[in-house]
Scaffold this active site. Structure first.
Site, PDB file in Angstrom:
ATOM      1  N   TYR A  98       9.997  50.351  52.544  1.00 56.61           N
ATOM      2  CA  TYR A  98      10.187  50.221  53.991  1.00 56.61           C
ATOM      3  C   TYR A  98      10.702  51.518  54.620  1.00 56.61           C
ATOM      4  O   TYR A  98      11.581  52.175  54.068  1.00 56.61           O
ATOM      5  CB  TYR A  98      11.207  49.118  54.287  1.00 56.61           C
ATOM      6  CG  TYR A  98      10.640  47.722  54.161  1.00 56.61           C
ATOM      7  CD1 TYR A  98       9.568  47.304  54.949  1.00 56.61           C
ATOM      8  CD2 TYR A  98      11.196  46.824  53.261  1.00 56.61           C
ATOM      9  CE1 TYR A  98       9.057  46.012  54.830  1.00 56.61           C
ATOM     10  CE2 TYR A  98      10.700  45.533  53.138  1.00 56.61           C
ATOM     11  CZ  TYR A  98       9.624  45.138  53.929  1.00 56.61           C
ATOM     12  OH  TYR A  98       9.123  43.865  53.805  1.00 56.61           O
TER      13      TYR A  98
ATOM     14  N   LYS B  54      38.203  31.615  39.677  1.00 55.75           N
ATOM     15  CA  LYS B  54      37.772  31.299  41.044  1.00 55.75           C
ATOM     16  C   LYS B  54      36.405  31.924  41.309  1.00 55.75           C
ATOM     17  O   LYS B  54      35.959  32.807  40.560  1.00 55.75           O
ATOM     18  CB  LYS B  54      38.811  31.812  42.050  1.00 55.75           C
ATOM     19  CG  LYS B  54      39.035  33.324  42.015  1.00 55.75           C
ATOM     20  CD  LYS B  54      40.285  33.733  42.786  1.00 55.75           C
ATOM     21  CE  LYS B  54      40.478  35.249  42.747  1.00 55.75           C
ATOM     22  NZ  LYS B  54      41.788  35.651  43.281  1.00 55.75           N
TER      23      LYS B  54
HETATM   24  C1  LIG Z   1      42.458  36.563  42.533  1.00 55.14           C
HETATM   25  C2  LIG Z   1      43.891  36.458  42.188  1.00 55.14           C
HETATM   26  C3  LIG Z   1      44.358  36.840  40.913  1.00 55.14           C
HETATM   27  C4  LIG Z   1      43.482  37.577  39.922  1.00 55.14           C
HETATM   28  O1  LIG Z   1      43.417  38.943  40.306  1.00 55.14           O
HETATM   29  P1  LIG Z   1      42.569  40.027  39.476  1.00 55.14           P
HETATM   30  O2  LIG Z   1      42.801  41.294  40.187  1.00 55.14           O
HETATM   31  O3  LIG Z   1      41.150  39.577  39.563  1.00 55.14           O
HETATM   32  O4  LIG Z   1      43.076  40.001  38.091  1.00 55.14           O
HETATM   33  C5  LIG Z   1      45.671  36.575  40.611  1.00 55.14           C
HETATM   34  N1  LIG Z   1      46.507  35.990  41.506  1.00 55.14           N
HETATM   35  C6  LIG Z   1      46.090  35.651  42.743  1.00 55.14           C
HETATM   36  C7  LIG Z   1      47.062  35.053  43.699  1.00 55.14           C
HETATM   37  C8  LIG Z   1      44.789  35.890  43.135  1.00 55.14           C
HETATM   38  O5  LIG Z   1      44.396  35.566  44.375  1.00 55.14           O
END
Ligand SMILES: *Cc1c(COP(=O)(O)O)cnc(C)c1O
Length: 359
Positions: free
Chosen positions: A254, A34
């Protein structure tokens, strides 16, 4: 075009990380890609992991899944965020499997299955301790007492998500494990999906038919209280645009927040907060040049930042500084910025020249 900074992503290292996770989990392991593969590039990463043998991929949104489908053969893509009303046809058209997060999701997916006169696949998400997405365990009774709810739905996995897996001693871990086991037993779940990255390292009690790691693939330490077992697969290197010598008492940047105590050499690079490098790291973080850490000098600008290179006489315009990578881990920057490595990676900017090793 050279670009002010180069982001190199080593797909061999990501593949090696996936293998490490497969070994640690002792069961099937998906890849969570994702947010564009946590900022590192979902398409090249997913293609490489598919070659490595990974066949399950998770994204957050339907749009991300649709973008991946042309690049993955014989693989399944799941959407964690569920089905928005009206998106049912797109899921079916692209063979993308939704995670059903509510009774409303279930009802709409079942209705759509009836409409098409066929069985539709899904994952069912039970909330065991996040209170974010997923069915509260109280709703399981509705499903088990009336089979019409799941009519036309083929449940591939029942899943849940751990809230505190990166804190192995947190009491919520065991509570979630027990609630999940109970939910799966009541639902007669054939297959389960449980651990995220850190969950894989909680031990065999947290093993399942499909682990869903994201962060660890990308070099974030899944065991924060122990040395990082993962490779850091990215390196963000910025080109030094200018080097100048300044006299004691000269301020940099800055609001003149930093002043040279002695004669100093200041190196300016063309990366700033517009590139996702958090401005709050002004005068906090360091960059690495030939194994030597150079402290930041002054405020981070939108497109520029400045480092104290007084002790690096070899540094010249055109030298490359490592801003994030094996010598400056995303976890460290996240900690210094009051956030975590996840946010450092997912906010990485779009202006870098990107190159992939092992594509
Ligand atoms: C993002 C997510 C993962 C992955 O989690 P990590 O901590 O990045 O390994 C797994 N399951 C769900 C439901 C998530 O939202």
């Amino acid at each position: 075009m050279r670009g002010n900074a180069i982001l190199t992503v080593d797909l061999n290292a990501i593949a090696a990380n996936w293998k490490t996770l497969c070994h640690a989990h002792r069961g099937p392991v998906a890849a969570v890609v994702k947010a564009d593969g946590y900022g590192l590039g979902a398409v090249p990463i997913a293609k490489r992991l598919r070659r490595e043998g990974c066949t399950h991929f998770f994204v957050a949104q339907l749009g991300e899944a649709v973008a991946l489908t042309p690049h993955l053969r014989d693989a399944t893509i799941y959407v964690l965020g569920g089905i928005l009303p009206g998106d049912e046809a797109a899921f079916v058209k692209h063979d993308i499997i939704p995670v059903l997060n509510s009774m409303d999701d279930i009802s709409r997916w079942s209705q759509y299955a009836r409409l098409l006169g066929r069985t539709l696949p899904a994952l069912l998400h039970i909330d065991t301790g996040m209170a974010r997405l997923g069915l509260p365990p109280e709703d399981i009774g509705l499903l088990t007492s009336n089979s019409a709810w799941l009519y036309g739905i083929s449940l591939r996995y029942v899943m849940t998500h751990l809230a505190c897996a990166d804190e192995p001693h947190h009491p919520l871990n065991a509570k979630q494990r027990i609630r999940f086991a109970d939910a799966c037993a009541r639902l007669k779940a054939p297959l389960r999906s449980f651990a995220n990255s850190s969950g894989i390292f909680l031990g065999t009690d947290y093993a399942s038919d499909l682990a869903r790691p994201g962060a660890a693939l990308y070099g974030i330490n899944p065991t924060p209280d122990k040395p990082n077992p993962m490779h850091i697969p990215l390196k963000l290197e910025a080109c030094v645009l200018q080097v100048r010598s300044i006299a004691a008492g000269t301020s940099v940047g800055y609001n003149a927040t930093w002043e040279a105590r002695h004669t100093a050499r200041i190196a300016t690079v063309g990366v700033g907060y517009a590139d996702g490098y958090p401005r709050i790291l002004s005068t906090q973080a360091s960059a690495c040049f030939n194994g030597q850490m150079l402290p930041m000098a002054g405020r981070i600008s939108m497109d520029l930042m400045t480092f104290d290179a007084t002790n690096a006489p070899d540094l010249v315009p055109g030298s490359m500084l490592e801003l994030i990578g094996p010598s400056v881990p995303p976890d460290l920057l996240g900690q210094q910025a009051g956030t975590n490595g996840y946010e450092i990676l997912t906010t990485l900017g779009r202006r870098f020249v990107r190159q992939y090793i092992g594509a």
